[in-house]
Motif scaffolding. Structure first.
Motif, PDB file in Angstrom:
ATOM      1  N   THR A 176       0.813  -1.213   0.000  1.00 31.49           N
ATOM      2  CA  THR A 176       0.000   0.000   0.000  1.00 31.49           C
ATOM      3  C   THR A 176       0.849   1.265   0.000  1.00 31.49           C
ATOM      4  N   ALA A 177       2.147   1.129  -0.266  1.00 30.76           N
ATOM      5  CA  ALA A 177       3.030   2.295  -0.314  1.00 30.76           C
ATOM      6  C   ALA A 177       3.017   2.867  -1.730  1.00 30.76           C
ATOM      7  N   TYR A 178       2.218   3.903  -1.935  1.00 33.57           N
ATOM      8  CA  TYR A 178       2.072   4.544  -3.242  1.00 33.57           C
ATOM      9  C   TYR A 178       2.572   5.987  -3.175  1.00 33.57           C
ATOM     10  N   ALA A 179       3.040   6.475  -4.315  1.00 32.54           N
ATOM     11  CA  ALA A 179       3.527   7.851  -4.401  1.00 32.54           C
ATOM     12  C   ALA A 179       3.087   8.447  -5.735  1.00 32.54           C
ATOM     13  N   VAL A 180       3.127   9.780  -5.805  1.00 38.83           N
ATOM     14  CA  VAL A 180       2.688  10.454  -7.026  1.00 38.83           C
ATOM     15  C   VAL A 180       3.265  11.870  -7.053  1.00 38.83           C
ATOM     16  N   GLU A 181       3.363  12.432  -8.232  1.00 42.00           N
ATOM     17  CA  GLU A 181       3.658  13.852  -8.418  1.00 42.00           C
ATOM     18  C   GLU A 181       2.414  14.517  -8.986  1.00 42.00           C
ATOM     19  N   ILE A 182       2.005  15.641  -8.382  1.00 37.76           N
ATOM     20  CA  ILE A 182       0.789  16.337  -8.783  1.00 37.76           C
ATOM     21  C   ILE A 182       1.169  17.702  -9.354  1.00 37.76           C
ATOM     22  N   SER A 339     -10.231  22.961   1.374  1.00 38.61           N
ATOM     23  CA  SER A 339     -10.997  23.036   0.125  1.00 38.61           C
ATOM     24  C   SER A 339     -10.142  22.766  -1.105  1.00 38.61           C
ATOM     25  N   VAL A 340      -8.817  22.903  -0.986  1.00 34.46           N
ATOM     26  CA  VAL A 340      -7.921  22.659  -2.127  1.00 34.46           C
ATOM     27  C   VAL A 340      -6.940  21.529  -1.835  1.00 34.46           C
ATOM     28  N   LEU A 341      -7.095  20.877  -0.704  1.00 39.22           N
ATOM     29  CA  LEU A 341      -6.204  19.776  -0.321  1.00 39.22           C
ATOM     30  C   LEU A 341      -6.462  18.549  -1.186  1.00 39.22           C
ATOM     31  N   ILE A 342      -5.389  17.832  -1.545  1.00 38.41           N
ATOM     32  CA  ILE A 342      -5.483  16.546  -2.236  1.00 38.41           C
ATOM     33  C   ILE A 342      -4.756  15.514  -1.380  1.00 38.41           C
ATOM     34  N   SER A 343      -5.382  14.359  -1.167  1.00 39.80           N
ATOM     35  CA  SER A 343      -4.784  13.300  -0.354  1.00 39.80           C
ATOM     36  C   SER A 343      -4.706  12.009  -1.148  1.00 39.80           C
ATOM     37  N   LEU A 344      -3.581  11.324  -1.015  1.00 37.21           N
ATOM     38  CA  LEU A 344      -3.373  10.010  -1.644  1.00 37.21           C
ATOM     39  C   LEU A 344      -3.158   8.972  -0.561  1.00 37.21           C
ATOM     40  N   HIS A 345      -3.982   7.930  -0.591  1.00 32.25           N
ATOM     41  CA  HIS A 345      -3.840   6.816   0.346  1.00 32.25           C
ATOM     42  C   HIS A 345      -4.205   5.525  -0.390  1.00 32.25           C
ATOM     43  N   ALA A 346      -3.498   4.470  -0.069  1.00 31.68           N
ATOM     44  CA  ALA A 346      -3.801   3.149  -0.629  1.00 31.68           C
ATOM     45  C   ALA A 346      -4.122   2.203   0.522  1.00 31.68           C
ATOM     46  N   VAL A 347      -5.177   1.417   0.364  1.00 33.59           N
ATOM     47  CA  VAL A 347      -5.608   0.491   1.407  1.00 33.59           C
ATOM     48  C   VAL A 347      -5.924  -0.854   0.773  1.00 33.59           C
ATOM     49  N   ARG A 382      -6.433  -1.543  -7.947  1.00 31.59           N
ATOM     50  CA  ARG A 382      -5.199  -2.062  -8.544  1.00 31.59           C
ATOM     51  C   ARG A 382      -4.830  -3.349  -7.828  1.00 31.59           C
ATOM     52  N   GLY A 383      -5.260  -4.472  -8.412  1.00 32.83           N
ATOM     53  CA  GLY A 383      -5.017  -5.759  -7.784  1.00 32.83           C
ATOM     54  C   GLY A 383      -5.772  -5.879  -6.477  1.00 32.83           C
ATOM     55  N   GLU A 384      -5.049  -6.110  -5.395  1.00 35.09           N
ATOM     56  CA  GLU A 384      -5.657  -6.245  -4.075  1.00 35.09           C
ATOM     57  C   GLU A 384      -5.685  -4.925  -3.315  1.00 35.09           C
ATOM     58  N   VAL A 385      -5.384  -3.819  -4.003  1.00 34.60           N
ATOM     59  CA  VAL A 385      -5.270  -2.523  -3.344  1.00 34.60           C
ATOM     60  C   VAL A 385      -6.232  -1.525  -3.979  1.00 34.60           C
ATOM     61  N   ASN A 386      -6.853  -0.705  -3.158  1.00 39.15           N
ATOM     62  CA  ASN A 386      -7.634   0.434  -3.621  1.00 39.15           C
ATOM     63  C   ASN A 386      -6.812   1.704  -3.436  1.00 39.15           C
ATOM     64  N   ARG A 408       1.462   5.439  -8.300  1.00 35.66           N
ATOM     65  CA  ARG A 408       2.173   4.176  -8.544  1.00 35.66           C
ATOM     66  C   ARG A 408       2.839   3.695  -7.261  1.00 35.66           C
ATOM     67  N   PRO A 409       3.159   2.390  -7.201  1.00 27.88           N
ATOM     68  CA  PRO A 409       3.892   1.905  -6.021  1.00 27.88           C
ATOM     69  C   PRO A 409       5.245   2.597  -5.906  1.00 27.88           C
ATOM     70  N   ALA A 410       5.602   2.990  -4.711  1.00 24.89           N
ATOM     71  CA  ALA A 410       6.906   3.607  -4.481  1.00 24.89           C
ATOM     72  C   ALA A 410       8.003   2.568  -4.653  1.00 24.89           C
ATOM     73  N   THR A 411       9.131   2.986  -5.218  1.00 27.34           N
ATOM     74  CA  THR A 411      10.255   2.075  -5.408  1.00 27.34           C
ATOM     75  C   THR A 411      10.984   1.866  -4.084  1.00 27.34           C
ATOM     76  N   ASP A 412      11.837   0.835  -4.062  1.00 24.99           N
ATOM     77  CA  ASP A 412      12.615   0.565  -2.854  1.00 24.99           C
ATOM     78  C   ASP A 412      13.489   1.764  -2.499  1.00 24.99           C
ATOM     79  N   ALA A 413      14.133   2.345  -3.506  1.00 26.25           N
ATOM     80  CA  ALA A 413      15.009   3.493  -3.251  1.00 26.25           C
ATOM     81  C   ALA A 413      14.225   4.674  -2.685  1.00 26.25           C
ATOM     82  N   GLU A 414      13.028   4.890  -3.202  1.00 26.27           N
ATOM     83  CA  GLU A 414      12.211   6.001  -2.708  1.00 26.27           C
ATOM     84  C   GLU A 414      11.768   5.765  -1.263  1.00 26.27           C
TER      85      GLU A 414
END
Length: 439
Positions: A176-182, A339-347, A382-386, A408-414
């Motif tokens: 469930t470790a996801y990251a993104v650039e907005i 009102s302008v906040l964006i949140s990313l979470h994977a569960v 995405r598979g077993e993850v929302n 997308r899933p965060a890489t090991d280095a990230e």
């Protein structure tokens, strides 16, 4: 028998005795400490001190007849120094060796013969470094450096990997470790570096974040002020604000973060205050319409008995506790950072109910638009993850959709960059962490 033969015999005697102490006596002392745990830590400490004293005493008995082949033989202080050096250095290497072999699951510490054979090696190497013959001393030093380097190298690479340790310490599920650039946004937590992140995001331009807008109505007890006086009840946080008298029995006050009106209703002093982003005229009209809450309004709101309400167009009111009164916020939730906040979470999808108390609009390919009272967003399977992307009401729906698809899933280095090091569990873990960070 020549002197050379005698010296070789003493070297063999010294090293053999040291080997026996490390391979037989020290393991016996360690095993004898286990039953003392049932008595208490005081008994364990006393047993450990007694065991150390016994080993050092035995080493003293070894160096006494063999001191002529050691650079520290001779006087009693020199022999005592020899015993302490051999014990201290040998015990440290002995502990490191057992830790490394246990990490490698070689089973040495559980094998009686290997414990005896290998347990004495660290002490023999320490004693060998203190022998008088130069070739033996240099050989023991080279062997000691090699064994220590090999042990440190094995400790660095054996044991749990760094990333699983950090994930476990942070309580984070790798899947469930996801990251993104907005575009146009920056993460609130910049642990990933740059614009890449997870969790909450806010506009990169501070001017794009709307100021908070709210109105509060608080009633205070009877006071000595008169209609011709410009003052605010001392209990109010606006009591030190600039005050200007206006018609209709109103007093306008302007503070650092709030402004508003004071109005008299019966024996009560009522303060109608709002953030500086709230229009002054709106506050004035609210002050003019201030009235005691009806019994029905108090019952509905579960409010205190002394409560005042007002007409605040475009705002939704609810009671507040400290101080007791009413709080009004924009009915369309278009105020402040939320009102302008964006949140990313994977569960995990199995434990996620995406359409609970929200409006759902499936768009196909596992993508669903969800709309709540104060938020909106997308859920992407995405598979077993929302993957959940939630935004305030002022965020463009197309941008939220774009973020959900780009996450997308965060890489090991990230993850290694973002997650703090796991807390060390003892000296060996601290040594392993240091080796991994500096070598």
């Amino acid at each position: 028998m020549t002197n050379a033969d005698g010296a070789r015999g003493l070297v063999a005697l010294q090293l053999g005795a040291v080997w026996a102490l490390g391979g037989l006596l020290l393991p016996a002392v360690v095993q004898g400490l286990a039953p003392l745990l049932f008595i208490g830590w005081g008994a364990v400490l006393a047993g450990a001190l007694g065991g150390v004293a016994a080993v050092v005493t035995c080493l003293w008995l070894v160096i006494t007849p063999t001191g002529s082949v050691s650079v520290l033989g001779g006087t009693a202080p020199r022999r005592a120094c020899w015993a302490l050096l051999v014990f201290g250095g040998g015990a440290a290497l002995w502990r490191l060796g057992w830790a490394v072999t246990d990490e490698a699951q070689l089973g040495v510490s559980n094998h009686q013969v290997l414990t005896v054979v290998l347990g004495g090696v660290p002490f023999v190497l320490m004693a060998g470094m203190l022998l008088r013959p130069r070739p033996l001393r240099l050989g023991a030093a080279a062997a000691l450096v090699g064994v220590a380097a090999l042990g440190l190298l094995a400790l660095k690479h054996l044991g749990p990997d760094e990333l699983p340790m950090r994930l476990q310490s942070a309580g984070l599920d790798r899947s469930t470790a996801y990251a993104v650039e907005i575009p146009g946004y920056r993460p609130v937590d910049d642990a990933y570096g740059g614009r890449l992140g997870t969790g909450d995001f806010l506009p990169a331009d501070p001017n794009a974040v709307p100021p908070p807008r709210y109105v509060t109505i608080v009633a205070y007890g009877p006071s000595a002020w008169r209609d011709g006086q410009c003052q605010v009840p001392v209990d109010s946080h606006l009591s030190t604000a600039d005050c200007t008298l206006e018609s209709g029995g109103l007093a306008y006050v302007h503070g650092v973060v709030e402004h508003g009106y004071r109005v008299r209703r019966g024996a009560a002093s009522v303060v109608v205050a709002g953030s500086l982003a709230v229009d002054r005229q709106l506050l004035r009209q609210a002050a003019l319409t201030v009235r005691p809450a009806t019994a029905a309004e108090r019952a509905t709101a579960a409010a205190p008995e002394r409560m005042f309400v007002a007409d605040v167009p475009g705002y939704r009111g609810q009671p507040m506790g400290i101080p007791p009164g009413m709080s009004y916020e924009p009915a369309d939730h278009s105020s402040g950072p939320q009102s302008v906040l964006i949140s990313l979470h994977a569960v995990r999808a199995a434990s996620d109910t995406i359409c609970f108390q929200v409006i759902c609009q499936p768009e196909g390919d596992g993508l669903t638009y969800v709309r709540g009272d104060a938020t909106q967003g997308y859920v992407l399977r995405r598979g077993e993850v929302n993957v959940r992307v939630t935004g305030g009401v002022s965020v463009d729906r197309a941008l939220l959709r774009q973020v959900a698809l780009a996450a997308r899933p965060a890489t090991d280095a990230e993850l290694l960059r973002a997650l703090p090091p796991a807390p060390a569990d003892g000296p060996l873990d601290r040594l392993r962490t240091w080796l991994r960070e500096h070598t």
